[in-house]
Design a protein around this motif. Structure first.
Motif, PDB file in Angstrom:
ATOM      1  N   GLN A  16       0.828  -1.210   0.000  1.00  0.00           N
ATOM      2  CA  GLN A  16       0.000   0.000   0.000  1.00  0.00           C
ATOM      3  C   GLN A  16       0.863   1.262   0.000  1.00  0.00           C
ATOM      4  N   ILE A  17       1.948   1.234   0.774  1.00  0.00           N
ATOM      5  CA  ILE A  17       2.821   2.410   0.853  1.00  0.00           C
ATOM      6  C   ILE A  17       3.497   2.656  -0.488  1.00  0.00           C
ATOM      7  N   THR A  18       3.979   1.588  -1.150  1.00  0.00           N
ATOM      8  CA  THR A  18       4.630   1.782  -2.452  1.00  0.00           C
ATOM      9  C   THR A  18       3.634   2.266  -3.513  1.00  0.00           C
ATOM     10  N   GLN A  19       2.378   1.836  -3.432  1.00  0.00           N
ATOM     11  CA  GLN A  19       1.369   2.344  -4.367  1.00  0.00           C
ATOM     12  C   GLN A  19       1.152   3.840  -4.160  1.00  0.00           C
ATOM     13  N   ARG A  20       1.075   4.253  -2.915  1.00  0.00           N
ATOM     14  CA  ARG A  20       0.882   5.684  -2.636  1.00  0.00           C
ATOM     15  C   ARG A  20       2.109   6.505  -3.036  1.00  0.00           C
ATOM     16  N   LEU A  21       3.298   5.916  -2.867  1.00  0.00           N
ATOM     17  CA  LEU A  21       4.517   6.612  -3.307  1.00  0.00           C
ATOM     18  C   LEU A  21       4.555   6.739  -4.820  1.00  0.00           C
ATOM     19  N   ASP A  22       4.025   5.738  -5.528  1.00  0.00           N
ATOM     20  CA  ASP A  22       3.955   5.818  -6.989  1.00  0.00           C
ATOM     21  C   ASP A  22       3.072   6.983  -7.425  1.00  0.00           C
ATOM     22  N   LEU A  23       1.983   7.210  -6.693  1.00  0.00           N
ATOM     23  CA  LEU A  23       1.104   8.327  -7.027  1.00  0.00           C
ATOM     24  C   LEU A  23       1.807   9.663  -6.807  1.00  0.00           C
ATOM     25  N   LEU A  24       2.603   9.761  -5.749  1.00  0.00           N
ATOM     26  CA  LEU A  24       3.255  11.019  -5.410  1.00  0.00           C
ATOM     27  C   LEU A  24       4.516  11.271  -6.244  1.00  0.00           C
ATOM     28  N   LEU A  25       5.387  10.276  -6.333  1.00  0.00           N
ATOM     29  CA  LEU A  25       6.690  10.468  -6.973  1.00  0.00           C
ATOM     30  C   LEU A  25       6.721  10.047  -8.437  1.00  0.00           C
ATOM     31  N   GLY A  26       5.802   9.208  -8.824  1.00  0.00           N
ATOM     32  CA  GLY A  26       5.819   8.673 -10.183  1.00  0.00           C
ATOM     33  C   GLY A  26       6.023   7.171 -10.138  1.00  0.00           C
ATOM     34  N   LYS A  27       5.515   6.510 -11.159  1.00  0.00           N
ATOM     35  CA  LYS A  27       5.551   5.043 -11.186  1.00  0.00           C
ATOM     36  C   LYS A  27       6.989   4.532 -11.231  1.00  0.00           C
ATOM     37  N   GLY A  28       7.320   3.641 -10.309  1.00  0.00           N
ATOM     38  CA  GLY A  28       8.600   2.968 -10.320  1.00  0.00           C
ATOM     39  C   GLY A  28       9.753   3.712  -9.676  1.00  0.00           C
ATOM     40  N   VAL A  29       9.538   4.900  -9.111  1.00  0.00           N
ATOM     41  CA  VAL A  29      10.638   5.611  -8.453  1.00  0.00           C
ATOM     42  C   VAL A  29      11.071   4.850  -7.208  1.00  0.00           C
ATOM     43  N   VAL A  30      10.082   4.358  -6.454  1.00  0.00           N
ATOM     44  CA  VAL A  30      10.372   3.560  -5.257  1.00  0.00           C
ATOM     45  C   VAL A  30       9.694   2.215  -5.429  1.00  0.00           C
ATOM     46  N   SER A  31      10.490   1.142  -5.371  1.00  0.00           N
ATOM     47  CA  SER A  31       9.906  -0.183  -5.507  1.00  0.00           C
ATOM     48  C   SER A  31      10.078  -1.025  -4.243  1.00  0.00           C
ATOM     49  N   ARG A  32      10.975  -0.604  -3.355  1.00  0.00           N
ATOM     50  CA  ARG A  32      11.202  -1.363  -2.123  1.00  0.00           C
ATOM     51  C   ARG A  32      11.301  -0.410  -0.947  1.00  0.00           C
ATOM     52  N   LEU A  33      11.071  -0.945   0.243  1.00  0.00           N
ATOM     53  CA  LEU A  33      11.276  -0.193   1.477  1.00  0.00           C
ATOM     54  C   LEU A  33      12.366  -0.868   2.285  1.00  0.00           C
ATOM     55  N   ARG A  34      13.240  -0.079   2.838  1.00  0.00           N
ATOM     56  CA  ARG A  34      14.283  -0.588   3.743  1.00  0.00           C
ATOM     57  C   ARG A  34      13.971  -0.017   5.113  1.00  0.00           C
ATOM     58  N   ILE A  35      13.713  -0.880   6.072  1.00  0.00           N
ATOM     59  CA  ILE A  35      13.289  -0.454   7.403  1.00  0.00           C
ATOM     60  C   ILE A  35      14.478  -0.467   8.340  1.00  0.00           C
ATOM     61  N   VAL A  36      14.731   0.678   8.966  1.00  0.00           N
ATOM     62  CA  VAL A  36      15.819   0.828   9.926  1.00  0.00           C
ATOM     63  C   VAL A  36      15.197   1.260  11.242  1.00  0.00           C
ATOM     64  N   GLN A  37      15.435   0.493  12.288  1.00  0.00           N
ATOM     65  CA  GLN A  37      14.871   0.860  13.584  1.00  0.00           C
ATOM     66  C   GLN A  37      15.768   1.878  14.271  1.00  0.00           C
ATOM     67  N   GLY A  38      15.144   2.899  14.823  1.00  0.00           N
ATOM     68  CA  GLY A  38      15.892   3.946  15.504  1.00  0.00           C
ATOM     69  C   GLY A  38      14.949   5.036  15.980  1.00  0.00           C
ATOM     70  N   PRO A  39      15.493   6.059  16.641  1.00  0.00           N
ATOM     71  CA  PRO A  39      14.638   7.131  17.153  1.00  0.00           C
ATOM     72  C   PRO A  39      14.081   7.976  16.006  1.00  0.00           C
ATOM     73  N   VAL A  40      12.847   8.385  16.166  1.00  0.00           N
ATOM     74  CA  VAL A  40      12.153   9.161  15.152  1.00  0.00           C
ATOM     75  C   VAL A  40      11.916  10.568  15.686  1.00  0.00           C
ATOM     76  N   ARG A  41      12.232  11.588  14.865  1.00  0.00           N
ATOM     77  CA  ARG A  41      12.040  12.981  15.311  1.00  0.00           C
ATOM     78  C   ARG A  41      10.575  13.310  15.498  1.00  0.00           C
ATOM     79  N   ALA A  42       9.704  12.769  14.682  1.00  0.00           N
ATOM     80  CA  ALA A  42       8.270  13.054  14.794  1.00  0.00           C
ATOM     81  C   ALA A  42       7.721  12.550  16.124  1.00  0.00           C
ATOM     82  N   ALA A  43       8.246  11.419  16.619  1.00  0.00           N
ATOM     83  CA  ALA A  43       7.775  10.883  17.902  1.00  0.00           C
ATOM     84  C   ALA A  43       8.174  11.802  19.046  1.00  0.00           C
TER      85      ALA A  43
END
Length: 181
Positions: free
Chosen positions: A103-130
């Motif tokens: 779902q996230i990659t589909q939404r990124l395709d709408l925002l950035l263009g088809k195929g700009v982002v095809s994978r997600l790399r998850i890194v655990q760590g502190p988040v500034r928004a939190a």
């Protein structure tokens, strides 16, 4: 082995006056400095990076996940296919993100263009928004009590002597009457 004798000072001046020496080569300027203007123009035209994503991150993943995740960078692939979006995730939310990758990659395709982002790399760590979300919320201003309730409250406390106790009781009474409404 035959060695030539060194020239006399007069001969050395004649030799140096005939031959021009080259000035030392100048050090080239840093590449970043000469390309900065060009890069700024390209960024304005094609600026799809984590900055563009952070501005609209709540729309992409929803408010709950936006508080616990943030996009770090987009890593372009060497083959020219879709890139990888690196996400910094707060603790156990990584499993939730992993389930929502399509779902996230589909939404990124709408925002950035088809195929700009095809994978997600998850890194655990502190988040500034939190950290920003954990700040205490500002108290809401409550509307004042209507005149009739305020008059009834003041009449019920008229037999009390003026002082801090009466002020505290008035404040408590206003809070109780606001919650009843």
């Amino acid at each position: 082995m035959y060695r030539r004798p060194l020239p006399t000072p007069d001969e050395a001046l004649k030799i140096l006056s005939r031959r021009r020496t080259r000035p030392p080569m100048r050090v080239p300027p840093p590449a970043g400095k000469s390309l900065a203007k060009f890069i700024r123009e390209l960024d304005k035209k094609y600026g799809h990076g984590p900055g563009a994503l952070q501005a609209r991150w709540k729309e992409i993943v929803g408010e709950n996940l936006a508080r616990r995740t943030e996009p770090v960078r987009i890593i372009k692939s060497r083959t020219g296919e879709g890139g990888t979006l690196e996400l910094r995730v707060d603790g156990p939310v990584a499993s939730l993100i992993q389930h929502q990758v399509p779902q996230i990659t589909q939404r990124l395709d709408l925002l950035l263009g088809k195929g700009v982002v095809s994978r997600l790399r998850i890194v655990q760590g502190p988040v500034r928004a939190a950290a920003a979300a954990s700040a205490p919320p500002r108290p809401r201003r409550r509307p004042p009590l209507d005149a009739a309730k305020e008059r009834d409250l003041a009449a019920s406390l008229s037999d009390q002597p003026d002082g801090p106790l009466k002020e505290a009781l008035l404040k408590l009474g206003r809070g109780v009457l606001r919650n009843e409404s």
